[in-house]
Design an enzyme around this catalytic site. Structure first.
Site, mmCIF file in Angstrom:
data_model
loop_
_atom_site.group_PDB
_atom_site.id
_atom_site.type_symbol
_atom_site.label_atom_id
_atom_site.label_comp_id
_atom_site.label_asym_id
_atom_site.label_seq_id
_atom_site.Cartn_x
_atom_site.Cartn_y
_atom_site.Cartn_z
ATOM 1 N N HIS A 52 -3.633 -5.032 0.241
ATOM 2 C CA HIS A 52 -2.921 -5.587 1.587
ATOM 3 C C HIS A 52 -3.068 -7.154 1.549
ATOM 4 O O HIS A 52 -4.099 -7.679 2.136
ATOM 5 C CB HIS A 52 -3.723 -4.956 2.907
ATOM 6 C CG HIS A 52 -3.732 -3.498 3.190
ATOM 7 N ND1 HIS A 52 -2.578 -3.049 4.124
ATOM 8 C CD2 HIS A 52 -4.176 -2.457 2.595
ATOM 9 C CE1 HIS A 52 -2.521 -1.813 3.832
ATOM 10 N NE2 HIS A 52 -3.428 -1.599 3.068
ATOM 11 N N CYS A 83 0.699 -1.164 0.108
ATOM 12 C CA CYS A 83 -0.074 0.115 0.025
ATOM 13 C C CYS A 83 0.897 1.129 0.064
ATOM 14 O O CYS A 83 1.645 1.294 -1.044
ATOM 15 C CB CYS A 83 -0.978 -0.126 1.229
ATOM 16 S SG CYS A 83 -2.365 1.023 0.770
ATOM 17 N N GLU A 100 -1.777 -9.074 3.330
ATOM 18 C CA GLU A 100 -1.486 -9.721 4.846
ATOM 19 C C GLU A 100 -2.722 -10.163 5.465
ATOM 20 O O GLU A 100 -2.793 -10.946 6.120
ATOM 21 C CB GLU A 100 -0.766 -8.661 5.671
ATOM 22 C CG GLU A 100 -1.625 -7.492 6.108
ATOM 23 C CD GLU A 100 -1.344 -6.123 5.137
ATOM 24 O OE1 GLU A 100 -1.057 -6.579 4.082
ATOM 25 O OE2 GLU A 100 -1.448 -5.010 5.545
HETATM 26 N N1 GLN Z 1 -2.159 6.991 2.525
HETATM 27 C C1 GLN Z 1 -2.312 5.908 1.280
HETATM 28 C C2 GLN Z 1 -3.306 6.030 0.722
HETATM 29 O O1 GLN Z 1 -4.451 6.643 1.282
HETATM 30 C C3 GLN Z 1 -1.792 4.642 1.586
HETATM 31 C C4 GLN Z 1 -2.930 4.104 2.733
HETATM 32 C C5 GLN Z 1 -2.311 2.773 3.246
HETATM 33 O O2 GLN Z 1 -1.050 2.295 3.294
HETATM 34 N N2 GLN Z 1 -3.273 1.775 3.732
HETATM 35 O O3 GLN Z 1 -3.805 5.946 -0.469
#
Ligand code: GLN
Length: 545
Positions: free
Chosen positions: A515, A389, A517
């Site tokens: 994600h 992410c 995970e």
């Molecule tokens: N801050 C980034 C976004 O909003 C990444 C978010 C995250 O890593 N969950 O896109």
């Protein structure tokens, strides 16, 4: 309405928090599955927030995301990792949600002029949510974890509801478990039962008598202690089941409870036959975990590393990947903000014994430059790198600045005026027209392109993975990146959004906007974590040569 055969197990906690209630509930769920039953698990949180999505990780730890896009308590992560229970937003209930629903109903006039009260309106809504989970998917057991500690004012409506359910359905269909602490006073070397007695008294005042008591103890309970607790707390002696501290992985907690007969006594409470429990995949997992053949050191570079729970699912997924490679995992937690001040030899020495680097997700710009220089290091030194992410977004920024020649490339999250906004909001990219593009949450399909390494790792053309972010790769830069050697490996087909990136000329460099995970389990390790650990072990042995 309630389904006829579903049984309910309510788990409350006493004395203090952090006794491992979530893991205990998940363990019981797993044991019941081992006996052939289908379970579903609900977490009820007594706070007024609608969900933990807006809470700081310092308050709450990780926000766990379900397949249907609910932002939930991290205990749901344990439930999913331990059991086959399918969890949706219905499995995560907060006081905020309950009140919100009741107040909206009141404003619509649904209560027809009646006075709206905690009892019965709030308690009926809580009850409805529990029964809704029971009527979906037809589970044999619904396990309900009541967050917080008995004695908190906030918990009272939940406790009153479970008292009513016991009254309505009877002991044949309802069981109450209470987890408490029996501390050891170190100077006297004695176990103390008084806090447990007080906690049970507190429960009884509400009208709940625990059927099973789980005193958390640092050493096994002797018979004398057990009968003392049983006598004072009005619990059958055999149902005083020690929740002993466990050395090793949290997964062994299940085996400790099994040894202490939590599953058997639960089945006996409901008058169900007790047959032999079967958990062959778990037995294999624990055996491999205990007999590692390799060692692997993974650096996790984030801004919340001092918090044990902020990257909980990532740490767990790394562990699953390590066990799948018969490796003992050491996680080296590095503060990305501290790394910002390092350069040259100092930077190198920080990573000298590291076999693989993972940069996790996050929000806000604190520590961003530390993440970017870490990724630069991993890319140029050819250390296996896994970005998740925000970790992917930082990788894109780093590659833009240092390879594509996009000076000061950035995300508009950190620099809204950036000349090269390589990461930006969809409305800034004019891909969506509605204003205030909210978070992309929950599972979305990702299709892999031909020749992508990630496609081979999954062994599949497409996958469903979970998201929690607002910003995206800015599509107009795709060509520049690809012509410089960064491949877009996975795409969300509907809007052609970039889901994964990779570099060919590198032993292992993969980053995902989603994600992964959240979908890793001990007995079903996520393919990306498994392969990342494999590559990290390989990196370690090639360094030694
Ligand atoms: N801050 C980034 C976004 O909003 C990444 C978010 C995250 O890593 N969950 O896109």
């Amino acid at each position: 309405m309630t389904d006829k055969k579903t049984r309910y197990i309510f788990v409350t906690g006493g004395v203090c928090s952090s006794l491992g209630k979530g893991i205990s509930v998940a363990s019981l769920g797993l044991l019941l599955e081992g006996h052939g039953y289908k379970v579903s698990i609900i977490k009820m949180d007594p706070y007024l927030n609608i969900d933990p999505g807006t809470m700081s990780p310092y308050q709450h730890g990780e926000v766990y995301v379900t397949e249907d896009g609910a932002e939930t308590d991290l205990d749901l992560g344990y439930y999913e990792r331990f059991t086959n229970s399918i969890l949706t937003r219905k499995n995560s209930v907060s006081t905020g949600q309950i009140y919100y629903t009741v107040i909206q109903r009141e404003r619509r006039g649904d209560y027809l002029g009646r006075t709206v009260q905690v009892i019965p309106h709030i308690t009926n809504e809580i009850k409805k949510r529990i029964f809704d989970v029971a009527s979906e998917g037809d589970p044999d057991f619904v396990l309900v974890e009541i967050g917080g500690t008995v004695g908190d004012i906030e918990s009272i409506p939940f406790l009153e509801t479970i008292r009513q359910i016991r009254h309505e359905l009877g002991r044949e269909r309802v069981m109450n478990i209470h987890l408490t602490l029996v501390p050891t006073i170190s100077v006297a070397g004695e176990l103390k039962t008084k806090p447990t007695q007080h906690s049970v008294k507190e429960l009884m005042q509400i009208g709940i008598i625990p059927d099973i008591l789980l005193p958390r103890v640092s050493r096994p309970l002797d018979d004398e202690m057990r009968s003392k607790i049983a006598l004072f707390c009005n619990v059958n002696e055999k149902n005083v089941i020690a929740a002993e501290d466990v050395n090793g992985s949290i997964y062994e907690i299940t085996y400790m409870f099994r040894k202490n007969k939590l599953d058997v006594n639960t089945l006996e409470h409901f008058g169900l036959p007790v047959k032999e429990i079967k958990l062959p995949k778990w037995d294999k997992f624990i055996k491999t975990y205990k007999n590692p053949k390799h060692k692997v050191r993974i650096a996790v570079v984030g801004k919340y590393i001092q918090l044990q729970d902020a990257y909980r699912s990532i740490y767990e997924a790394l562990m699953h990947g390590s066990v799948a490679n018969e490796a003992e995992l050491e996680i080296v937690k590095m503060d990305s903000e501290e790394i910002e001040s390092l350069a040259g030899a100092a930077f190198k020495s920080k990573f000298s014994d590291i076999d693989g680097i993972l940069v996790p997700g996050g929000f806000g710009n604190r520590g961003i430059e530390g993440k970017i220089s870490t990724i630069h290091y991993a890319r140029t030194e050819k250390i296996p790198f896994f970005g998740i992410c925000l970790g992917m977004q930082c990788a894109v920024i780093e590659f833009g600045r240092n390879v594509c020649g996009l000076e000061n490339a950035n995300s508009t999250e950190f620099d809204p005026q950036s000349k090269h906004p390589v990461i930006s909001l969809l409305e800034e990219q004019e891909i969506i027209v509605e204003k205030g593009g909210t978070m992309r949450l929950g599972a979305y399909p990702c299709e892999f392109v031909k020749g992508a390494k990630i496609k081979d790792i999954y062994g599949s053309d497409s996958v469903m993975e979970r998201h929690r972010h607002r910003f995206e790769f800015t599509m107009k830069y795709r060509e520049i990146y690809e012509s410089n050697g960064m491949l877009v490996g996975g795409i969300y087909p509907k809007n052609s959004l970039v889901e994964t990136i990779e570099i060919k000329d590198h032993p292992w460099y993969i980053a995902t906007q989603y994600h992964p995970e959240f979908k890793s389990k001990p007995i079903e390790p996520h393919p990306l974590f498994k392969d990342f650990i494999r590559a990290s072990i390989e990196n370690k042995s090639s360094r030694k040569k």
